[in-house]
Design an enzyme around this catalytic site. Structure first.
Site, PDB file in Angstrom:
ATOM      1  N   LYS A 212      28.588  61.464  18.129  1.00 37.31           N
ATOM      2  CA  LYS A 212      29.331  62.265  18.587  1.00 37.31           C
ATOM      3  C   LYS A 212      30.124  62.799  17.556  1.00 37.31           C
ATOM      4  O   LYS A 212      30.388  64.107  17.305  1.00 37.31           O
ATOM      5  CB  LYS A 212      30.198  61.919  19.776  1.00 37.31           C
ATOM      6  CG  LYS A 212      30.942  62.771  20.559  1.00 37.31           C
ATOM      7  CD  LYS A 212      31.455  62.300  21.703  1.00 37.31           C
ATOM      8  CE  LYS A 212      32.024  63.263  22.622  1.00 37.31           C
ATOM      9  NZ  LYS A 212      32.595  62.912  23.781  1.00 37.31           N
TER      10      LYS A 212
ATOM     11  N   GLU B 116      28.918  52.797  11.790  1.00 38.34           N
ATOM     12  CA  GLU B 116      27.608  52.000  11.746  1.00 38.34           C
ATOM     13  C   GLU B 116      26.397  53.104  11.414  1.00 38.34           C
ATOM     14  O   GLU B 116      25.695  52.799  10.796  1.00 38.34           O
ATOM     15  CB  GLU B 116      27.552  50.981  13.110  1.00 38.34           C
ATOM     16  CG  GLU B 116      28.645  50.075  13.330  1.00 38.34           C
ATOM     17  CD  GLU B 116      29.751  50.578  13.962  1.00 38.34           C
ATOM     18  OE1 GLU B 116      30.364  49.882  14.705  1.00 38.34           O
ATOM     19  OE2 GLU B 116      30.047  51.955  14.062  1.00 38.34           O
TER      20      GLU B 116
ATOM     21  N   GLY C 234      30.232  59.445  25.614  1.00 40.03           N
ATOM     22  CA  GLY C 234      29.026  59.068  24.872  1.00 40.03           C
ATOM     23  C   GLY C 234      28.312  58.168  26.157  1.00 40.03           C
ATOM     24  O   GLY C 234      27.006  58.288  26.082  1.00 40.03           O
ATOM     25  N   ARG C 235      28.790  57.322  26.714  1.00 37.51           N
ATOM     26  CA  ARG C 235      28.055  56.351  27.565  1.00 37.51           C
ATOM     27  C   ARG C 235      27.484  57.463  28.884  1.00 37.51           C
ATOM     28  O   ARG C 235      26.638  56.704  29.616  1.00 37.51           O
ATOM     29  CB  ARG C 235      29.129  55.430  28.226  1.00 37.51           C
ATOM     30  CG  ARG C 235      30.325  55.837  28.934  1.00 37.51           C
ATOM     31  CD  ARG C 235      31.228  54.615  29.349  1.00 37.51           C
ATOM     32  NE  ARG C 235      32.522  55.075  29.796  1.00 37.51           N
ATOM     33  CZ  ARG C 235      33.439  55.290  29.040  1.00 37.51           C
ATOM     34  NH1 ARG C 235      33.407  55.589  27.684  1.00 37.51           N
ATOM     35  NH2 ARG C 235      34.719  55.959  29.631  1.00 37.51           N
TER      36      ARG C 235
ATOM     37  N   GLU D 225      33.352  49.857  30.017  1.00 36.96           N
ATOM     38  CA  GLU D 225      34.209  50.720  29.072  1.00 36.96           C
ATOM     39  C   GLU D 225      34.657  51.857  29.897  1.00 36.96           C
ATOM     40  O   GLU D 225      35.555  52.338  29.568  1.00 36.96           O
ATOM     41  CB  GLU D 225      33.087  51.431  28.232  1.00 36.96           C
ATOM     42  CG  GLU D 225      33.556  52.196  26.957  1.00 36.96           C
ATOM     43  CD  GLU D 225      32.634  52.476  25.779  1.00 36.96           C
ATOM     44  OE1 GLU D 225      32.317  51.727  24.883  1.00 36.96           O
ATOM     45  OE2 GLU D 225      32.075  53.767  26.042  1.00 36.96           O
TER      46      GLU D 225
ATOM     47  N   HIS E  45      15.397  31.070  36.189  1.00 34.28           N
ATOM     48  CA  HIS E  45      15.217  30.016  35.644  1.00 34.28           C
ATOM     49  C   HIS E  45      16.307  29.769  34.297  1.00 34.28           C
ATOM     50  O   HIS E  45      16.031  29.157  33.565  1.00 34.28           O
ATOM     51  CB  HIS E  45      13.861  30.020  34.791  1.00 34.28           C
ATOM     52  CG  HIS E  45      12.719  29.914  35.768  1.00 34.28           C
ATOM     53  ND1 HIS E  45      12.122  28.975  36.448  1.00 34.28           N
ATOM     54  CD2 HIS E  45      12.021  31.164  36.452  1.00 34.28           C
ATOM     55  CE1 HIS E  45      11.087  29.055  37.390  1.00 34.28           C
ATOM     56  NE2 HIS E  45      11.030  30.550  37.285  1.00 34.28           N
TER      57      HIS E  45
ATOM     58  N   LYS F 284      37.885  49.945  15.832  1.00 35.47           N
ATOM     59  CA  LYS F 284      37.249  50.547  14.848  1.00 35.47           C
ATOM     60  C   LYS F 284      38.212  50.880  13.791  1.00 35.47           C
ATOM     61  O   LYS F 284      38.218  50.924  12.581  1.00 35.47           O
ATOM     62  CB  LYS F 284      36.973  51.934  15.451  1.00 35.47           C
ATOM     63  CG  LYS F 284      35.640  51.955  16.347  1.00 35.47           C
ATOM     64  CD  LYS F 284      35.211  53.223  16.758  1.00 35.47           C
ATOM     65  CE  LYS F 284      34.032  53.115  17.560  1.00 35.47           C
ATOM     66  NZ  LYS F 284      33.861  54.820  18.111  1.00 35.47           N
TER      67      LYS F 284
END
Length: 554
Positions: free
Chosen positions: A205, A211, A266-267, A352, A383, A511
């Protein structure tokens, strides 16, 4: 007005105390029509919320709480483009990306509808070039592999959707994802690829995400001397960003920069140009069907009465458990292999958004807001952690998600899968009483002493609530509706709890600290650090120096 001061809140607090003494088995026994009354059938799926610790009085008061919180007016503000993301001064307009606003909203005097239509047209043209073999690398070969470089919403949404729609993937191109700044992930992907035929999509964005930009620089270096830097960036890189000027400054050609806007969180961005890998994987028509499915849920959310509104009901049920009943976690349990990434996606989307402790009034909330979201594929979970769901002292409400139509042609598998899904929700609801256990053990021929010793361990209290979402078929349209269902559920819950769901200051803190720590990690300077962090930096430097000395000596 403080939401806790409304009579509906006070009434729900008292009803929660009463409900702790009731059992789901009794609720069903008292009302033969319960399953029909507490279910909603939409074009894409059945939403059964009957296996919840609700009765008519609780449901009515939850609906009243939503009205007291002004949910309907907040919903109107969302779709009209008002700046409901107050802490960042922005509107929240991801529904505009699928074309479902009641009017042509303008932001900074520019038509949102026109912006979206233009960018969708550019995406369609680019995807068609790729699928026709007309996207050419520096050596004249067609692009066959695309690597998406992004993190958070810039990768999790597109990857989840592509995995979910694996049956709809096209053969022209392979899509890969790299999100981790740990170079091991990028190195592993690169070993599978040919530089001549690889395209990188740099999704960020801000186009400053550490990263992503670190991975982008390493990806550029991977090409070596294949071509000059400018040619590589022109032929082998595209950008998706809300900061196009920074992408151009990096060297990516303007015609290869796809845009989304700061009114898209963003999400919630997979519907935007961030979804370029989705369109590459399933074709633009498939991407359009995904948008249309989400748009159908937008219309349902805007138009359906609250008591028949699936996102609103989901929000109220979740709020009831987390805030009033004291159940702090919620499990997402898909019984559909293709949805294996959905729990992780919803974990980000909800936690978030609603993992907040400050109300819109700027005060500390004295009640629980959003639950901890976790889960995995249901069959695998059976399981792994279902023991906890069935017999732990903690109660974890759950969403079971499956589909009527299988995504494969193997006979018999799907019936076994759905039988397990239905059985697990039934077992969580009913449990097994001490008397039932003793009767079963006696039927097996065990003696009285053996029964007395073994019975306590086999008792299941039941009374553990769940929702069931049963899709007609998992396809682009229904997946779009399913994702939008959860998006609007998150929004509705945040509104009622009087928190801002569309910022993420808790993400930004880490960050900033990481950016300040990086040069200290490289230099070994621990100035102004706490004792623990200084110790970690010193240990890192000491071990690294020792390893370097051994390598030099060797």
């Amino acid at each position: 007005m403080d939401i806790t001061q409304f009579p509906s809140w006070q009434r729900l607090t008292n009803l929660a105390e009463d409900m702790h003494g009731r059992h789901l088995r009794d609720l069903f026994a008292d009302d033969p029509q319960r399953a029909a009354r507490f279910s909603l059938e939409l074009p894409e799926f059945l939403f059964d919320f009957s296996k919840n610790l609700l009765d008519d009085e609780i449901f009515v008061n939850l609906l009243q709480l939503a009205r007291d919180a002004g949910l309907e007016s907040w919903r109107d503000r969302l779709f009209s483009g008002q700046p409901i993301n107050r802490t960042e001064g922005r509107p929240v307009l991801h529904p505009a990306l699928r074309g479902e606003l009641p009017g042509d909203v303008k932001v900074d005097s520019v038509s949102v509808e026109a912006l979206v239509a233009n960018e969708l047209g550019r995406l369609k043209e680019f995807v068609n070039l790729l699928h026709n073999g007309d996207l050419i690398g520096c050596t004249g070969k067609s692009i066959t592999d695309v690597v998406n470089l992004g993190v958070g919403g810039s990768h999790l949404g597109p990857e989840m959707v592509i995995e979910a729609l694996r049956a709809y993937r096209r053969d022209e191109v392979r899509i890969h994802f790299v999100s981790n700044v740990d170079g091991a992930q990028l190195a592993d992907v690169l070993t599978q690829l040919n530089p001549d035929t690889t395209l990188f999509v740099v999704s960020s964005k801000t186009f400053t995400t550490t990263e992503t930009m670190t991975n982008a620089r390493s990806a550029l270096a991977w090409f070596g001397s294949l071509a000059p830097r400018a040619d590589l960036l022109q032929r082998h890189f595209v950008a998706v960003t809300a900061s196009p000027e920074k992408a151009c400054a990096f060297g990516i050609e303007p015609q290869r920069v796809f845009r989304f806007w700061d009114w898209v969180g963003g999400r919630f961005s997979l519907w935007s140009a961030i979804g370029l890998p989705i369109a590459m994987a399933i074709g633009f028509d498939g991407f359009r069907a995904l948008l249309d499915g989400a748009a159908s849920m937008d219309r349902h959310f805007r138009q359906a009465p609250l008591e028949q509104n699936a996102p609103v009901v989901m929000a109220l049920v979740s709020l009831w458990y987390c805030t009033f009943m004291g159940y702090p976690a919620h499990a997402i349990l898909p019984y559909e292999q293709a949805l294996h990434m959905l729990p992780a996606y919803l974990q980000q989307a909800e936690m978030e958004s609603n993992g907040k402790s400050t109300t819109r009034a700027g005060e500390e909330a004295d009640y629980r807001t959003g639950p901890l979201i976790w889960g995995m594929l249901g069959i695998n979970g059976q399981h792994a952690f279902y023991q906890y769901l069935h017999q732990s002292p903690e109660v974890v409400p759950a969403d079971f998600i499956g589909s009527v139509a299988p995504g494969h042609g193997l006979p018999g598998h799907h019936e076994i899968l759905l039988a397990n899904m239905f059985a697990q929700s039934q077992a969580l609801m009913n449990g097994v009483s001490r008397g039932e256990v003793e009767k079963q053990l006696a039927a097996r021929g065990l003696g009285r002493d053996e029964i007395r010793q073994l019975a306590p361990y086999k008792v299941h209290s039941g009374n553990r609530p769940s929702n069931t979402i049963l899709l007609r078929k998992l396809d682009p349209h229904s997946l779009g509706a399913l994702i939008a269902l959860y998006e609007h559920k998150i929004f509705a819950q945040g509104v009622i709890l009087q928190i801002y769901s569309f910022d993420q200051w808790g993400v930004e803190l880490g960050k900033g600290l990481a950016a300040a720590l990086q040069p200290q990690l490289e230099s070994g300077d621990c100035h102004n650090q706490d004792a623990s962090t200084a110790g970690l930096i010193n240990y890192y430097g000491r071990v690294k120096a020792g390893a370097a000395a051994l390598e030099f000596a060797g």
